[in-house]
Every structure is written in C-alpha cells, then in structure tokens.
Design a protein around this motif. Structure first.
Motif, mmCIF file in Angstrom:
data_model
loop_
_atom_site.group_PDB
_atom_site.id
_atom_site.type_symbol
_atom_site.label_atom_id
_atom_site.label_comp_id
_atom_site.label_asym_id
_atom_site.label_seq_id
_atom_site.Cartn_x
_atom_site.Cartn_y
_atom_site.Cartn_z
ATOM 1 N N GLU A 66 0.828 -1.201 0.000
ATOM 2 C CA GLU A 66 0.000 0.000 0.000
ATOM 3 C C GLU A 66 0.865 1.253 0.000
ATOM 4 O OE1 GLU A 66 -2.405 -0.256 3.488
ATOM 5 O OE2 GLU A 66 -3.565 -1.995 2.768
ATOM 6 N N PRO A 67 0.320 2.386 -0.492
ATOM 7 C CA PRO A 67 1.054 3.646 -0.375
ATOM 8 C C PRO A 67 1.252 4.010 1.086
ATOM 9 C CG PRO A 67 -0.796 3.833 -1.907
ATOM 10 C CD PRO A 67 -0.969 2.539 -1.181
ATOM 11 N N ALA A 68 2.327 4.706 1.367
ATOM 12 C CA ALA A 68 2.561 5.248 2.700
ATOM 13 C C ALA A 68 2.252 6.745 2.666
ATOM 14 C CB ALA A 68 3.995 4.956 3.133
ATOM 15 N N ASP A 69 2.956 7.541 3.478
ATOM 16 C CA ASP A 69 2.685 8.974 3.515
ATOM 17 C C ASP A 69 3.569 9.763 2.552
ATOM 18 O OD1 ASP A 69 5.002 8.462 4.923
ATOM 19 O OD2 ASP A 69 4.512 9.738 6.636
ATOM 20 N N ASP A 70 4.382 9.073 1.770
ATOM 21 C CA ASP A 70 5.208 9.716 0.756
ATOM 22 C C ASP A 70 4.308 10.137 -0.410
ATOM 23 O OD1 ASP A 70 7.008 10.342 -1.309
ATOM 24 O OD2 ASP A 70 8.466 8.848 -0.621
ATOM 25 N N PRO A 71 4.271 11.429 -0.773
ATOM 26 C CA PRO A 71 3.341 11.875 -1.816
ATOM 27 C C PRO A 71 3.815 11.621 -3.239
ATOM 28 C CG PRO A 71 4.575 13.745 -0.989
ATOM 29 C CD PRO A 71 4.991 12.564 -0.150
ATOM 30 N N PHE A 72 5.074 11.284 -3.456
ATOM 31 C CA PHE A 72 5.595 11.193 -4.819
ATOM 32 C C PHE A 72 4.945 10.104 -5.680
ATOM 33 C CE2 PHE A 72 9.964 13.307 -3.835
ATOM 34 C CZ PHE A 72 9.351 14.549 -3.901
ATOM 35 N N PRO A 73 4.678 8.901 -5.166
ATOM 36 C CA PRO A 73 4.095 7.887 -6.053
ATOM 37 C C PRO A 73 2.793 8.319 -6.720
ATOM 38 C CG PRO A 73 5.002 6.835 -4.115
ATOM 39 C CD PRO A 73 5.075 8.322 -3.864
ATOM 40 N N ALA A 74 1.921 8.999 -5.984
ATOM 41 C CA ALA A 74 0.668 9.455 -6.589
ATOM 42 C C ALA A 74 0.922 10.493 -7.673
ATOM 43 C CB ALA A 74 -0.248 10.047 -5.512
ATOM 44 N N ALA A 75 1.908 11.336 -7.456
ATOM 45 C CA ALA A 75 2.244 12.349 -8.454
ATOM 46 C C ALA A 75 2.808 11.707 -9.717
ATOM 47 C CB ALA A 75 3.253 13.333 -7.858
ATOM 48 N N ARG A 76 3.688 10.752 -9.538
ATOM 49 C CA ARG A 76 4.255 10.058 -10.691
ATOM 50 C C ARG A 76 3.166 9.361 -11.498
ATOM 51 N NH1 ARG A 76 8.406 6.168 -7.990
ATOM 52 N NH2 ARG A 76 8.545 5.345 -10.102
ATOM 53 N N SER A 77 2.214 8.759 -10.804
ATOM 54 C CA SER A 77 1.135 8.044 -11.472
ATOM 55 C C SER A 77 0.389 8.946 -12.442
ATOM 56 C CB SER A 77 0.174 7.470 -10.425
ATOM 57 O OG SER A 77 -0.912 6.808 -11.025
ATOM 58 N N ALA A 78 0.070 10.152 -12.005
ATOM 59 C CA ALA A 78 -0.685 11.075 -12.854
ATOM 60 C C ALA A 78 0.124 11.533 -14.060
ATOM 61 C CB ALA A 78 -1.134 12.283 -12.038
ATOM 62 N N ALA A 79 1.398 11.841 -13.850
ATOM 63 C CA ALA A 79 2.227 12.314 -14.955
ATOM 64 C C ALA A 79 2.506 11.199 -15.957
ATOM 65 C CB ALA A 79 3.532 12.896 -14.417
ATOM 66 N N TYR A 80 2.706 9.981 -15.470
ATOM 67 C CA TYR A 80 2.931 8.860 -16.386
ATOM 68 C C TYR A 80 1.721 8.653 -17.295
ATOM 69 C CZ TYR A 80 6.925 7.362 -13.483
ATOM 70 O OH TYR A 80 8.108 7.289 -12.804
ATOM 71 N N ALA A 81 0.526 8.797 -16.712
ATOM 72 C CA ALA A 81 -0.693 8.613 -17.506
ATOM 73 C C ALA A 81 -0.775 9.644 -18.621
ATOM 74 C CB ALA A 81 -1.914 8.688 -16.599
ATOM 75 N N GLU A 82 -0.384 10.881 -18.323
ATOM 76 C CA GLU A 82 -0.414 11.921 -19.352
ATOM 77 C C GLU A 82 0.610 11.645 -20.441
ATOM 78 O OE1 GLU A 82 -0.990 15.352 -21.633
ATOM 79 O OE2 GLU A 82 -2.281 14.196 -20.284
ATOM 80 N N GLY A 83 1.796 11.188 -20.037
ATOM 81 C CA GLY A 83 2.798 10.851 -21.041
ATOM 82 C C GLY A 83 2.334 9.735 -21.963
ATOM 83 N N LEU A 84 1.689 8.718 -21.385
ATOM 84 C CA LEU A 84 1.188 7.617 -22.208
ATOM 85 C C LEU A 84 0.091 8.090 -23.150
ATOM 86 C CD1 LEU A 84 1.122 4.595 -22.904
ATOM 87 C CD2 LEU A 84 -0.567 4.306 -21.071
ATOM 88 N N ARG A 85 -0.776 8.968 -22.667
ATOM 89 C CA ARG A 85 -1.857 9.480 -23.513
ATOM 90 C C ARG A 85 -1.286 10.130 -24.765
ATOM 91 N NH1 ARG A 85 -4.210 13.890 -24.989
ATOM 92 N NH2 ARG A 85 -2.814 15.222 -23.780
ATOM 93 N N ARG A 86 -0.219 10.878 -24.617
ATOM 94 C CA ARG A 86 0.390 11.536 -25.771
ATOM 95 C C ARG A 86 1.074 10.524 -26.690
ATOM 96 N NH1 ARG A 86 2.637 17.429 -23.641
ATOM 97 N NH2 ARG A 86 0.943 17.780 -22.143
ATOM 98 N N ARG A 87 1.772 9.575 -26.120
ATOM 99 C CA ARG A 87 2.472 8.600 -26.950
ATOM 100 C C ARG A 87 1.519 7.715 -27.734
ATOM 101 N NH1 ARG A 87 5.337 4.656 -24.475
ATOM 102 N NH2 ARG A 87 4.709 5.080 -22.337
#
Length: 368
Positions: A326-347
């Motif tokens: 499960e996610p912990a209190d580190d906020p970076f994984p959720a941020a990466r998830s959103a940006a990766y999705a946008e990159g894939l949408r463009r590709r």
C-alpha cells in the motif's frame, strides 16, 4: 551465491565547495530532477492553476525537445523479460501473491534517466529499472527503481527551486555555479542528499548496478500487521571495472551481450523502517543497521528492443499495487502516477520511431 547489500554512506555530508564540484553535483541533480518532473502535479501540493500533469509533460518536452513516440523521460531504454521467485520470507511481511513462492512472469525496462532517446550512454549517470510482476491470480505489481540511494529534494517546492538553479545556461550548456551554491546553502537537505549520491560508488554496468525504490510503501501481511518499507534489487553479478565508452550505446550493447551469454539475477531486498525513521522524505537514507529481508530473486532471461518489445506501451505506474502493498505517507508515487498517464496518452497518438538501441544489430555483430 553471495551478493552485496546496497551501499549507504555512513559519514555525514561535507561542505559543497568549488565550481567544479558544484557543477558535477548539479549535473547529477539535474538528471534526477528531470526524472522528478513527473512527480509534480495537482495532487494537493500545488494549486491547479500553477501546475498540472499536462504542464509537467509540456516542461519535459520543452527541456528535452520534441521526440514523438518516445517517453518524455527515461526515453532511451530496452525491454527485459524473465521471472521472479519468492524464497519464502516475503509472506511474513506481505500477503502479496508475488511473494508466495511460485515463479511469476516479469516484464520490465532498463533505461537512462534522460528525456532524449539518442543521448549517449556516458552522459547519464542515473539509470532505472522498472518492473511489472504478473502473478497467475492477476494481482500485479509495478515498480520503478533507480541506481541512486536517495532523492535530492524533499518536496515539489524544493524541486521547482532546484530545477531553476540547475537550469543550463544557453551560452555554456552548464548550470551557473553561483546559483547552484546559493540553492544548496539555502537547502541543506538537498546538499546532504547530493553528497550521499556522490559518495555511492558507480556501477560498471546495468547488470552490476543496485536499483533502489526511493519512496516508502507499507507492507501488510495476512495477519494485518503493517511495516513501512523501502526495497532494492541487488545484483548477483559481481562488479567489474567500468569499461571506457566504445560507442553511444555501449552500456546497452554490453547488457545485450551479457544476456546473450546467460541469465542475469538480482535479489529483492526489503528494508524495514525503524522507530522514528522518516517515511515521507526521500532525501533521507535510513540507518544502515535497519533490518533487511531478502524475499526472492529476479531472473532476466531475455531482452528486446523497444520498437516492438513487450514494455513499449507499459507505464510503470507505482500505484499499480497488489493486496499486501500500500502507499505510505510519501506523496511522490501518486504524483508520478498522474504524470505517467499523461505521457502515455500523448504517446498513444504518435507514430513509433526506431530506438537507438537495436538488439538485432548487436546480436548480428556477435555472430559476425
């Protein structure tokens, strides 16, 4: 076969002095921070008007140029495939089926942390290993790791400031040492993190590098017991002397040749947080005496070029997690998830172009 555990610097960071040292640290930080651009999005850190996944990907394209069909970061890579087999120790920590002991298919990617698909291998000191575990029950796990021990900033505000401080001067192609020094003086946590990164001895090859997840997650076992953890893939291959660059793709060429000669293996080592250990700040390495548990072995049996390889259209979204992680209190994984999705949408809407790394060409050279 014996294997080493990830290196951790045991001495505190010294002062950062001298233009050459500053520029070198800035170069390392700039590569890592370029990778971190995918971490900044409107997930509660910044107001929606200031930054979004779309604007983050726009910034990556502005910094690295337009390269349709390629990932906006970690653009140069190669697909890998193999298996993961748990050794029986994992279920005490996590109920995830990947640790149950059955052989689990894995596809993944080894890449440079750079946004240009033809960048010479020698120019990128930061490498990544991304994996997709595919157990029979469908409860898959994806993770991305890097060959550095810590991340250089604590939060996205510091990220933005460091990115500005390390922006290359168009006239020289290098950061302004004064701007870098001013930022590091004002942000001692970043200065300490860069010293930790600098102190870690570089690996000679993809095959002999340790790849560490820089963020904290929670493992949950069948009894409901929880533990904050970080993990690393530790190579079974022994370290060798780093060869002189023999071409722009020499690291990838060597990897292709190594897999052609036999399987490569890494051991998944889970580190458990101790009392008081920081879990939301990836600039801080946990003390080296923390409990570490080896939970299984990754075997890489084949490589493929990205043009048609199994990893080409995969986002290694760190929030694709099985029951038991499960996610912990580190906020970076959720941020990466959103940006990766946008990159894939463009590709997805772009024609795929040939990769700079051609497995068939290297294999042809071996047989010739």
């Amino acid at each position: 076969m014996s294997h080493h555990l990830p290196h951790e610097a045991q001495d505190g960071p010294g002062p950062v002095r001298g233009p050459a040292v500053i520029v070198r640290l800035a170069a390392i930080g700039a590569v890592v921070l370029t990778a971190a651009a995918g971490f900044a999005y409107t997930g509660g850190w910044l107001t929606p008007g200031r930054l979004s996944p779309e604007r983050v990907v726009d910034a990556l394209e502005a910094n690295n140029g337009q390269h349709p069909g390629f990932r906006r970061n970690h653009a140069k890579g190669i697909c890998i495939a193999g298996t993961f087999t748990g050794n029986g120790a994992g279920p005490t920590l996590s109920k995830a089926s990947v640790f149950a002991g059955a052989e689990v298919p894995v596809i993944g990617r080894l890449a440079l942390a750079a946004g240009r698909p033809a960048v010479p291998d020698e120019t990128s000191p930061v490498w990544s290993m991304a994996l997709r575990f595919l157990p029979a029950d469908g409860d898959e796990w994806r993770t991305g790791m890097n060959n550095i021990p810590v991340f250089p900033v604590r939060n996205v505000e510091e990220f933005a400031g460091f990115l500005a401080a390390t922006r290359p001067d168009p006239a020289t192609g290098k950061p302004d040492p004064a701007a870098v020094q001013a930022f590091l003086t004002a942000h001692p946590a970043t200065a300490a993190a860069l010293q930790t990164i600098k102190a870690a001895p570089p690996a000679a090859s993809f095959a002999t590098a340790t790849y560490s997840g820089l963020n904290t997650f929670r493992f949950v076992n069948a009894e409901g017991e929880e533990a904050a953890v970080r993990w690393s893939m530790v190579p079974e291959q022994t370290e060798t002397e780093r060869p002189a660059p023999s071409g722009p793709n020499y690291l990838f060429d060597e990897l292709i040749e190594a897999v052609g000669q036999g399987q490569l293996r890494w051991h998944l080592v889970v580190t458990l947080a101790g009392p008081g250990d920081v879990t939301a700040d990836p600039t801080v390495a946990w003390p080296p005496d923390r409990q570490r548990v080896e939970v299984g072995t990754l075997t890489v049996a084949s490589v493929e070029g990205e043009d048609t390889g199994s990893c080409r259209d995969v986002t290694f979204d760190p929030l694709v997690l099985p029951a038991g992680i499960e996610p912990a209190d580190d906020p970076f994984p959720a941020a990466r998830s959103a940006a990766y999705a946008e990159g894939l949408r463009r590709r997805d809407g772009e024609a795929k172009r040939p990769s700079a790394v051609q497995v068939s060409a290297v294999r042809a050279g071996e047989s010739g």
